[in-house]
Design an enzyme around this catalytic site. Structure first.
Site, short mmCIF file in Angstrom:
data_model
loop_
_atom_site.label_atom_id
_atom_site.label_comp_id
_atom_site.label_asym_id
_atom_site.label_seq_id
_atom_site.Cartn_x
_atom_site.Cartn_y
_atom_site.Cartn_z
N GLU A 62 27.35 -16.62 -43.49
CA GLU A 62 26.47 -18.29 -42.76
C GLU A 62 26.04 -19.33 -43.84
OE1 GLU A 62 23.56 -17.70 -39.42
OE2 GLU A 62 22.33 -16.87 -41.54
N HIS A 66 17.80 -13.30 -44.93
CA HIS A 66 18.37 -14.57 -43.87
C HIS A 66 18.30 -15.70 -45.70
CE1 HIS A 66 18.31 -18.27 -41.14
NE2 HIS A 66 19.24 -17.94 -40.87
#
Ligand code: G3P
Length: 225
Positions: free
Chosen positions: A144, A96
């Protein structure tokens, strides 16, 4: 276990105050209720210290937020894919943007999670990483753009092209990899737009976790699914 199908709605709990201690299971229960009563696929990613507790108390898929590139053994403080597996979790996020790994490490993590029978969601910040990491054959790639994370404008509005280009680029390499998009996703309209751009799901956090009414936020998110 509740269903695990397209469209996938992943809720990343991050390390928000709201999910410390009992809060993690509370939000996971709201996710379970909405998933079950509407027949949709909601996946929760609680903090690692709550993983076992949440996995044992909900019947929806549970993922870790991160995993270490380590096999079981003398590695103090690392979170091995093997220990994630025994909590009852189904998979893990990897790299992430708030917990980013080098390319080599991402590859090791994908391989280790696969060998444990866990699913992997590799997060990427741009199209070139999406394409690069697709060759590792993770189960999911989540695009993202970091500058939109935690904000009020959904990636599907701010940069729809990055979503459709990622879908196209990833599928050209391996059509079996599911593509998710995330950053600023908060509403049913955002989810509908993600689907229309070719994504097979969304990965979001603040829209649910920071909401005063997580269940209401979830119901809004799935209203067009
Ligand atoms: O992993 C999900 C994430 O980084 C997006 O966060 O708060 O923009 O939904 P948020």
């Amino acid at each position: 276990l509740s269903k695990f199908t397209n469209p996938f709605i992943f809720i990343n709990f991050k390390a928000y105050k709201e999910v410390e201690g009992a809060g993690a299971l509370e939000i996971a229960k709201a996710c379970e209720e909405v998933a079950d009563s509407n027949g949709v696929s909601i996946i929760v990613c609680p903090p690692v210290v709550e993983l076992s507790h949440v996995s044992k108390n909900v019947d929806i898929p549970v993922f870790a937020q991160s995993v270490s590139p380590k096999a079981s053994g003398a590695c103090t403080g690392w979170v091995t894919p093997s220990m994630v597996k025994v909590t009852g979790a189904m998979g893990t996020l990897i790299s992430h943007s708030e917990n980013k790994y080098e390319l080599e490490t991402v590859m090791e993590c994908v391989d280790l999670t696969r060998s444990e029978g866990l699913k992997s969601v590799v997060c990427v910040e741009n199209l070139s990483s999406a394409i690069e990491y697709s060759s590792f054959n993770p189960d999911f790639i989540a695009i993202e753009p970091p500058e939109l994370i935690g904000g009020d404008i959904s990636v599907t509005t701010a940069n729809p092209k990055i979503v459709s280009n990622t879908v196209e680029g990833v599928k050209r390499i391996n059509k079996d990899i599911f593509v998710l998009c995330g950053a600023g996703v908060k509403t049913g309209e955002d989810v509908r737009e993600a689907m229309s751009l070719g994504a097979e799901g969304v990965l979001l956090a603040s829209g649910v976790v920071k909401s005063k009414d997580p269940k209401g936020a979830l119901l809004d998110l799935i209203k067009y699914v």
